[in-house]
Design a protein around this motif. Structure first.
Motif, short mmCIF file in Angstrom:
data_model
loop_
_atom_site.label_atom_id
_atom_site.label_comp_id
_atom_site.label_asym_id
_atom_site.label_seq_id
_atom_site.Cartn_x
_atom_site.Cartn_y
_atom_site.Cartn_z
N MET A 164 0.82 -1.21 0.00
CA MET A 164 0.00 0.00 0.00
C MET A 164 0.85 1.26 0.00
N ARG A 165 2.09 1.11 0.48
CA ARG A 165 3.02 2.25 0.51
C ARG A 165 4.00 2.22 -0.65
N GLY A 166 3.78 1.30 -1.58
CA GLY A 166 4.66 1.20 -2.74
C GLY A 166 5.93 0.42 -2.48
N LYS A 167 5.98 -0.32 -1.38
CA LYS A 167 7.14 -1.15 -1.07
C LYS A 167 6.78 -2.60 -1.40
N TYR A 168 7.44 -3.17 -2.40
CA TYR A 168 7.08 -4.50 -2.87
C TYR A 168 8.06 -5.56 -2.38
N ILE A 169 7.50 -6.72 -2.07
CA ILE A 169 8.27 -7.86 -1.58
C ILE A 169 7.89 -9.08 -2.41
N PRO A 170 8.87 -9.91 -2.80
CA PRO A 170 8.53 -11.13 -3.55
C PRO A 170 7.90 -12.16 -2.61
N GLU A 171 6.59 -12.04 -2.43
CA GLU A 171 5.89 -12.91 -1.48
C GLU A 171 6.01 -14.37 -1.89
N GLN A 172 6.03 -14.62 -3.20
CA GLN A 172 6.12 -15.99 -3.70
C GLN A 172 7.38 -16.16 -4.53
N LEU A 173 8.12 -17.24 -4.25
CA LEU A 173 9.31 -17.58 -5.01
C LEU A 173 9.17 -18.99 -5.54
N THR A 174 9.33 -19.16 -6.85
CA THR A 174 9.37 -20.50 -7.43
C THR A 174 10.82 -20.78 -7.84
N ILE A 175 11.30 -21.95 -7.45
CA ILE A 175 12.66 -22.36 -7.76
C ILE A 175 12.60 -23.61 -8.63
N SER A 176 13.00 -23.49 -9.88
CA SER A 176 13.10 -24.67 -10.75
C SER A 176 14.43 -25.36 -10.44
N ILE A 177 14.37 -26.31 -9.55
CA ILE A 177 15.60 -26.90 -9.03
C ILE A 177 16.28 -27.82 -10.05
N THR A 178 15.51 -28.32 -11.02
CA THR A 178 16.10 -29.20 -12.03
C THR A 178 15.33 -29.10 -13.33
N GLU A 179 16.06 -29.33 -14.42
CA GLU A 179 15.44 -29.38 -15.73
C GLU A 179 15.01 -30.79 -16.10
N ASP A 180 15.46 -31.78 -15.34
CA ASP A 180 15.10 -33.17 -15.61
C ASP A 180 13.59 -33.36 -15.56
N CYS A 181 13.05 -34.06 -16.53
CA CYS A 181 11.62 -34.30 -16.57
C CYS A 181 11.32 -35.38 -17.60
#
Length: 380
Positions: free
Chosen positions: A84-101
């Motif tokens: 609300m004060r214009g201060k942003y935080i990355p509330e969610q982080l996704t980490i692609s730990i591997t490309e193996d699939c």
């Protein structure tokens, strides 16, 4: 009737009750008449909506959010106040730990680097520490297929659950009952299983491998039985928009806590499919479905397209993504690197991203042909 406090100090409190299966927001305290209008917008996000699970001592509003009350939720509320004060935080982080699939999904957002990159455990632990330090409250392990990563349980247990909750995003490959239990014991909070069709043939076709639908359904059952909070994650496109009711019926029968719908983005392997995105008629069909199904007795619906329309895109405002090569993106759909975790701190890169005027919290930039041409060199 239980009260679930979203925020409280000696003079002002924001709380929820659950009436007839729906959240009812209210405030109390000496200065409530003065402060209530200031949090009205935040309260409207929850008021009159269905939670994922109601327990005696806590409210699981969504599988994408820490339980209420909890210390991670207090941190999330603090970051919302900062927004609300214009201060942003990355509330969610996704980490692609591997490309193996083992799959070859037609709409995979991860570029085909062909080097099967992965992040080393010490690097992932450092990422987790740095993310928690700057305020992240949801850390999701992604891939590739993260279940193929040796040492996944150790990474999950490294998340400090006084500050954040750990989640797993998977196609379901290898998610046996034994693995579900070991991940639960490691501290896994939420499990998201991808489905592209509620029918085996359609899902396997999109995933490029026979049998992956059965893997997904097995993972869902095992996750529910292990006591995890389970979410089905659906990427809606013109190919499956007619299956919305079938998706919801499947989710209801499986006993999941939530079903999330995300609108397909022209990125990754789908980058050449700019003509195969939702039409205005498709979006209306989705909105009508959400209005109807949200009031039924099934699981909570998280309609991400509607949330983005109302709140704006989360890229560069609430979300960060890290690729198996260590590149730091504003979100998993936007392949624009602002640094690399092997050389740069998460804090410095986040500061760089938030200073980029491209991220206004408006519409998804990957749906903007001019942005794709100028910043990514792509032509429709």
């Amino acid at each position: 009737m239980s009260k679930y406090y979203f925020y409280r100090n000696p003079l002002f409190k924001v709380y929820a009750t659950v009436q007839n299966g729906l959240v009812k927001m209210d405030t109390e305290g000496l200065v409530s008449p003065f402060f209530s209008p200031m949090v009205k917008g935040l309260m409207q996000m929850f008021d009159g909506t269905k939670p994922s699970l109601v327990e005696a001592d806590r409210l699981i509003y969504s599988t994408w959010m820490p339980p209420i009350p909890s210390k991670p939720f207090d941190r999330l509320v603090s970051s919302q106040m900062g927004n609300m004060r214009g201060k942003y935080i990355p509330e969610q982080l996704t980490i692609s730990i591997t490309e193996d699939c083992p799959n070859k999904c037609l709409h995979c957002a991860l570029p085909d680097t062909k080097n099967r990159a992965k992040l080393e455990p010490n690097v992932v632990r450092s990422i987790i520490d740095q993310a928690q330090e700057i305020g992240t409250t949801l850390i999701i392990f992604d891939g590739g297929e993260p279940l193929l990563y040796v040492g996944l349980e150790e990474l999950i247990s490294h998340v400090d659950q006084e500050r954040a909750i750990p989640g797993l995003f998977t196609s379901g490959v290898g998610f046996t009952a034994e693995r579900a239990q070991s991940l639960k014991e490691a501290g896994l909070y939420t499990l998201s299983v991808s489905l592209d069709s509620p029918h085996e043939e359609g899902h396997d076709l999109m995933r490029g491998r026979s049998g992956v639908f059965r893997d997904a359904m097995s993972a869902i059952r095992n996750g529910v039985e292990a006591g995890l909070f389970v979410n089905i994650y659906v990427v809606i496109s013109p190919r499956n928009i007619h299956e919305l009711d079938d998706f919801y019926q499947l989710a209801r029968e499986a006993g999941v806590h939530e079903i999330s719908f995300f609108e397909i983005v022209p990125t990754g392997r789908w980058i050449d499919h700019t003509d195969e995105v939702l039409s205005a008629e498709d979006r209306k069909k989705f909105d009508d479905f959400v209005s109807s199904a949200s009031m039924s007795d099934g699981p909570r619906i998280f309609p991400i397209p509607q949330v983005v329309r109302k709140m704006g895109c989360f890229a560069g405002r609430k979300w960060l993504h890290i690729t198996p090569e260590g590149n730091i993106w504003p979100c998993s759909c936007l392949p624009l690197s602002y640094g690399n975790i092997h050389n740069d701190s998460l804090k410095s890169v986040w500061k760089k991203i938030t200073k980029d005027p491209s991220f206004t919290g408006g519409k998804c930039l990957m749906r903007n042909s001019e942005f794709r041409h100028i910043h990514l060199g792509l032509n429709d």
